[in-house]
Design a protein around this motif. Structure first.
Motif, PDB file in Angstrom:
ATOM      1  N   SER A   1      -3.265  16.366 -54.917  1.00 57.27           N
ATOM      2  CA  SER A   1      -3.882  15.382 -54.041  1.00 57.27           C
ATOM      3  C   SER A   1      -4.246  14.238 -54.466  1.00 57.27           C
ATOM      4  N   ILE A   2      -5.274  14.326 -55.465  1.00 53.83           N
ATOM      5  CA  ILE A   2      -5.802  13.140 -56.201  1.00 53.83           C
ATOM      6  C   ILE A   2      -4.992  12.140 -56.592  1.00 53.83           C
ATOM      7  N   SER A   3      -3.890  12.794 -57.648  1.00 47.32           N
ATOM      8  CA  SER A   3      -2.845  12.064 -58.292  1.00 47.32           C
ATOM      9  C   SER A   3      -2.088  11.366 -57.219  1.00 47.32           C
ATOM     10  N   ASP A   4      -1.480  11.963 -56.440  1.00 52.39           N
ATOM     11  CA  ASP A   4      -0.859  11.429 -55.221  1.00 52.39           C
ATOM     12  C   ASP A   4      -1.434  10.383 -54.529  1.00 52.39           C
ATOM     13  N   ASP A   5      -2.912  10.416 -54.081  1.00 52.40           N
ATOM     14  CA  ASP A   5      -3.402   9.201 -53.540  1.00 52.40           C
ATOM     15  C   ASP A   5      -3.481   7.955 -54.778  1.00 52.40           C
ATOM     16  N   ALA A   6      -3.703   8.569 -56.129  1.00 51.55           N
ATOM     17  CA  ALA A   6      -3.605   7.448 -57.127  1.00 51.55           C
ATOM     18  C   ALA A   6      -2.233   6.541 -57.121  1.00 51.55           C
ATOM     19  N   MET A   7      -1.297   7.377 -57.191  1.00 50.01           N
ATOM     20  CA  MET A   7      -0.172   6.597 -57.374  1.00 50.01           C
ATOM     21  C   MET A   7       0.389   5.914 -56.156  1.00 50.01           C
ATOM     22  N   ARG A   8      -0.009   6.261 -54.763  1.00 54.32           N
ATOM     23  CA  ARG A   8       0.398   5.478 -53.719  1.00 54.32           C
ATOM     24  C   ARG A   8      -0.682   4.242 -53.370  1.00 54.32           C
ATOM     25  N   SER A   9      -1.605   4.282 -54.139  1.00 55.08           N
ATOM     26  CA  SER A   9      -2.453   2.909 -54.428  1.00 55.08           C
ATOM     27  C   SER A   9      -1.824   2.040 -55.242  1.00 55.08           C
ATOM     28  N   VAL A  10      -0.954   2.295 -56.114  1.00 58.29           N
ATOM     29  CA  VAL A  10      -0.442   1.294 -56.880  1.00 58.29           C
ATOM     30  C   VAL A  10       0.458   0.274 -56.168  1.00 58.29           C
ATOM     31  N   PRO A  11       0.281  -0.998 -56.237  1.00 62.86           N
ATOM     32  CA  PRO A  11       0.835  -2.112 -55.356  1.00 62.86           C
ATOM     33  C   PRO A  11       2.462  -1.930 -55.168  1.00 62.86           C
TER      34      PRO A  11
ATOM     35  N   GLY B   1       4.347  -4.164 -55.109  1.00 64.61           N
ATOM     36  CA  GLY B   1       5.170  -5.259 -55.770  1.00 64.61           C
ATOM     37  C   GLY B   1       5.591  -4.758 -57.220  1.00 64.61           C
ATOM     38  N   LEU B   2       4.699  -3.911 -57.831  1.00 66.04           N
ATOM     39  CA  LEU B   2       5.189  -3.460 -59.249  1.00 66.04           C
ATOM     40  C   LEU B   2       6.583  -2.687 -59.220  1.00 66.04           C
ATOM     41  N   ARG B   3       6.590  -1.743 -58.026  1.00 63.09           N
ATOM     42  CA  ARG B   3       7.936  -0.939 -57.929  1.00 63.09           C
ATOM     43  C   ARG B   3       8.924  -1.919 -57.564  1.00 63.09           C
ATOM     44  N   GLU B   4       8.925  -2.766 -56.574  1.00 61.28           N
ATOM     45  CA  GLU B   4      10.078  -3.966 -56.378  1.00 61.28           C
ATOM     46  C   GLU B   4      10.176  -4.598 -57.612  1.00 61.28           C
ATOM     47  N   GLY B   5       9.233  -5.240 -58.486  1.00 57.89           N
ATOM     48  CA  GLY B   5       9.704  -5.518 -59.493  1.00 57.89           C
ATOM     49  C   GLY B   5      10.732  -4.905 -60.630  1.00 57.89           C
ATOM     50  N   ALA B   6      10.282  -3.801 -60.559  1.00 59.42           N
ATOM     51  CA  ALA B   6      11.103  -2.567 -61.542  1.00 59.42           C
ATOM     52  C   ALA B   6      12.361  -2.574 -60.619  1.00 59.42           C
ATOM     53  N   TYR B   7      12.522  -2.414 -59.686  1.00 58.88           N
ATOM     54  CA  TYR B   7      13.738  -2.199 -59.161  1.00 58.88           C
ATOM     55  C   TYR B   7      14.597  -3.453 -59.034  1.00 58.88           C
ATOM     56  N   ALA B   8      13.931  -4.699 -58.996  1.00 56.73           N
ATOM     57  CA  ALA B   8      14.838  -5.831 -59.193  1.00 56.73           C
ATOM     58  C   ALA B   8      15.347  -6.101 -60.583  1.00 56.73           C
ATOM     59  N   LEU B   9      14.743  -5.462 -61.537  1.00 55.28           N
ATOM     60  CA  LEU B   9      15.329  -5.518 -62.627  1.00 55.28           C
ATOM     61  C   LEU B   9      16.293  -4.371 -63.242  1.00 55.28           C
ATOM     62  N   GLY B  10      16.686  -3.587 -62.162  1.00 59.78           N
ATOM     63  CA  GLY B  10      17.696  -2.518 -62.515  1.00 59.78           C
ATOM     64  C   GLY B  10      17.157  -1.110 -62.682  1.00 59.78           C
ATOM     65  N   ALA B  11      15.915  -1.050 -62.702  1.00 60.08           N
ATOM     66  CA  ALA B  11      15.388   0.269 -63.069  1.00 60.08           C
ATOM     67  C   ALA B  11      15.598   1.534 -62.052  1.00 60.08           C
ATOM     68  N   SER B  12      15.775   2.684 -62.474  1.00 64.84           N
ATOM     69  CA  SER B  12      15.978   3.777 -61.510  1.00 64.84           C
ATOM     70  C   SER B  12      14.778   4.120 -60.932  1.00 64.84           C
ATOM     71  N   LYS B  13      14.826   4.977 -59.668  1.00 65.29           N
ATOM     72  CA  LYS B  13      13.568   5.722 -59.109  1.00 65.29           C
ATOM     73  C   LYS B  13      12.794   6.396 -60.446  1.00 65.29           C
ATOM     74  N   LEU B  14      13.349   7.268 -61.196  1.00 62.71           N
ATOM     75  CA  LEU B  14      12.718   8.088 -62.015  1.00 62.71           C
ATOM     76  C   LEU B  14      12.067   7.290 -63.134  1.00 62.71           C
ATOM     77  N   ARG B  15      12.656   6.262 -63.589  1.00 65.54           N
ATOM     78  CA  ARG B  15      12.079   5.269 -64.551  1.00 65.54           C
ATOM     79  C   ARG B  15      10.990   4.445 -63.933  1.00 65.54           C
ATOM     80  N   VAL B  16      11.139   4.059 -62.637  1.00 64.66           N
ATOM     81  CA  VAL B  16      10.015   3.502 -62.009  1.00 64.66           C
ATOM     82  C   VAL B  16       8.683   4.439 -61.957  1.00 64.66           C
ATOM     83  N   SER B  17       9.109   5.628 -61.588  1.00 67.61           N
ATOM     84  CA  SER B  17       7.921   6.689 -61.452  1.00 67.61           C
ATOM     85  C   SER B  17       7.351   6.874 -62.821  1.00 67.61           C
ATOM     86  N   ALA B  18       7.957   7.151 -63.914  1.00 63.98           N
ATOM     87  CA  ALA B  18       7.527   7.267 -65.298  1.00 63.98           C
ATOM     88  C   ALA B  18       6.956   6.228 -65.833  1.00 63.98           C
TER      89      ALA B  18
END
Length: 319
Positions: free
Chosen positions: A188-198, A200-217
């Motif tokens: 629960s606490i880790s999920d809340d911490a991960m969902r608080s990540v902006p 924009g960081l995810r979208e920037g990584a996806y724009a560079l061609g990263a997979s969902k697993l790589r973005v997560s890790a």
């Protein structure tokens, strides 16, 4: 000047008037709320101070009779015997064993659950799973202890038949049970911490061609590391403080062992078993409760101070 209850102050040449958002008259309701909040904060400090003083006073009476080096470095724990021994290492070892096996179970399951809920689960699935996961935290620990005895023990015997399962209690069984107990806390606490990540960081990584697993890790997990560390620290504190599960599943034999199939006694189990009114008030056996409690308090305090420094070091601040 004052217009419609709002104070307006004139500026210099070329400056627009500045308005004050403060009410012209005091808000007594807000002041009352502040007083109540301050009283609650002060009460919590007083309660904590009272707990510490009660532990220290009882521990001081204990250490008048028992040298502190014998307590901290002795390897035999038998405070209620005629030939009493007060070496606390056996029950400290039992406590750390339980915490180790609990973390082996809870950290992988909790973090993987958090990653799924934060990055993979659809919103409808997340709204269903997360409340159910958090409900697990409310299950009575005595029920978890019965579950460990009636299900986990036979299950682990079938999965690991090559181990020497002797006796009704085992460190590994208790550790796995405590680990399952604290999985919802980590998730629960880790999920809340991960969902608080902006986002924009995810979208920037996806724009560079990263997979969902790589973005997560490689993006989300490092960005949320301070919250994840806080979740693990809370889980360790919960595992150290667990009493009923370890009392039922790990047994009450104080011994230095790292075999997960053997019985052991933890610090909290000793306190819970001893503080039942069967020992005489004012005896050395009675004051062992306070000595063990004070040591447990110091251990958790040091761990939390270390965790605070670790969180501050790796904390990410987003604006």
């Amino acid at each position: 000047m004052t217009t419609a209850g709002i104070t307006v102050s004139g500026g210099g040449a070329g400056n627009s008037p500045r308005r004050s958002l403060e009410a012209p008259s005091p808000r007594y309701g807000e002041k009352t709320v502040k007083v109540i909040l301050a009283a609650c904060a002060g009460l919590s400090v007083l309660v904590t101070t009272g707990i510490v003083l009660s532990l220290l006073s009882g521990a001081a009476d204990f250490f008048r009779e028992v040298p502190i080096h014998e307590f901290l470095f002795g390897t035999t724990w038998a405070p209620a015997f005629a030939d009493a021994h007060f070496g606390v290492i056996p029950i400290v070892t039992g406590t750390l064993n339980i915490v180790f096996w609990a973390l082996v179970v809870s950290i992988p399951l909790g973090l993987l659950s958090a990653i799924y809920l934060s990055e993979y689960a659809p919103n409808r699935v997340r709204k269903t799973i997360k409340p159910m996961l958090e409900v697990l935290e409310g299950i009575p620990t005595v029920a978890i202890g019965l579950f460990a005895l009636m299900f986990l023990r036979p299950f682990l015997e079938d999965v690991f038949p090559f181990l020497d399962w002797t006796g009704p209690h085992a460190i590994g069984v208790a550790g796995v049970a405590v680990g399952l107990l604290i999985v919802p806390l980590v998730a629960s606490i880790s999920d809340d911490a991960m969902r608080s990540v902006p986002r924009g960081l995810r979208e920037g990584a996806y724009a560079l061609g990263a997979s969902k697993l790589r973005v997560s890790a490689r993006v989300v997990f490092p960005a949320a590391i301070s919250g994840i560390v806080a979740a693990i620290v809370l889980a360790v504190s919960r595992a150290i403080g667990e009493t009923m599960v370890v009392l039922m599943a790990a047994g009450a034999r104080p011994q230095i062992t790292f075999d997960p199939t053997k019985s052991a006694q933890t610090m909290t189990a000793f306190i819970g078993q001893t503080a039942t009114g069967e020992i005489s008030f004012g005896t050395i056996a009675y004051y062992t409760i306070f000595a063990v409690g004070a040591l447990l308090f110091v251990m958790t305090l040091v761990m939390n101070l270390f965790a605070v420094r670790l969180v501050r070091r790796f904390r990410e601040v987003y604006e």
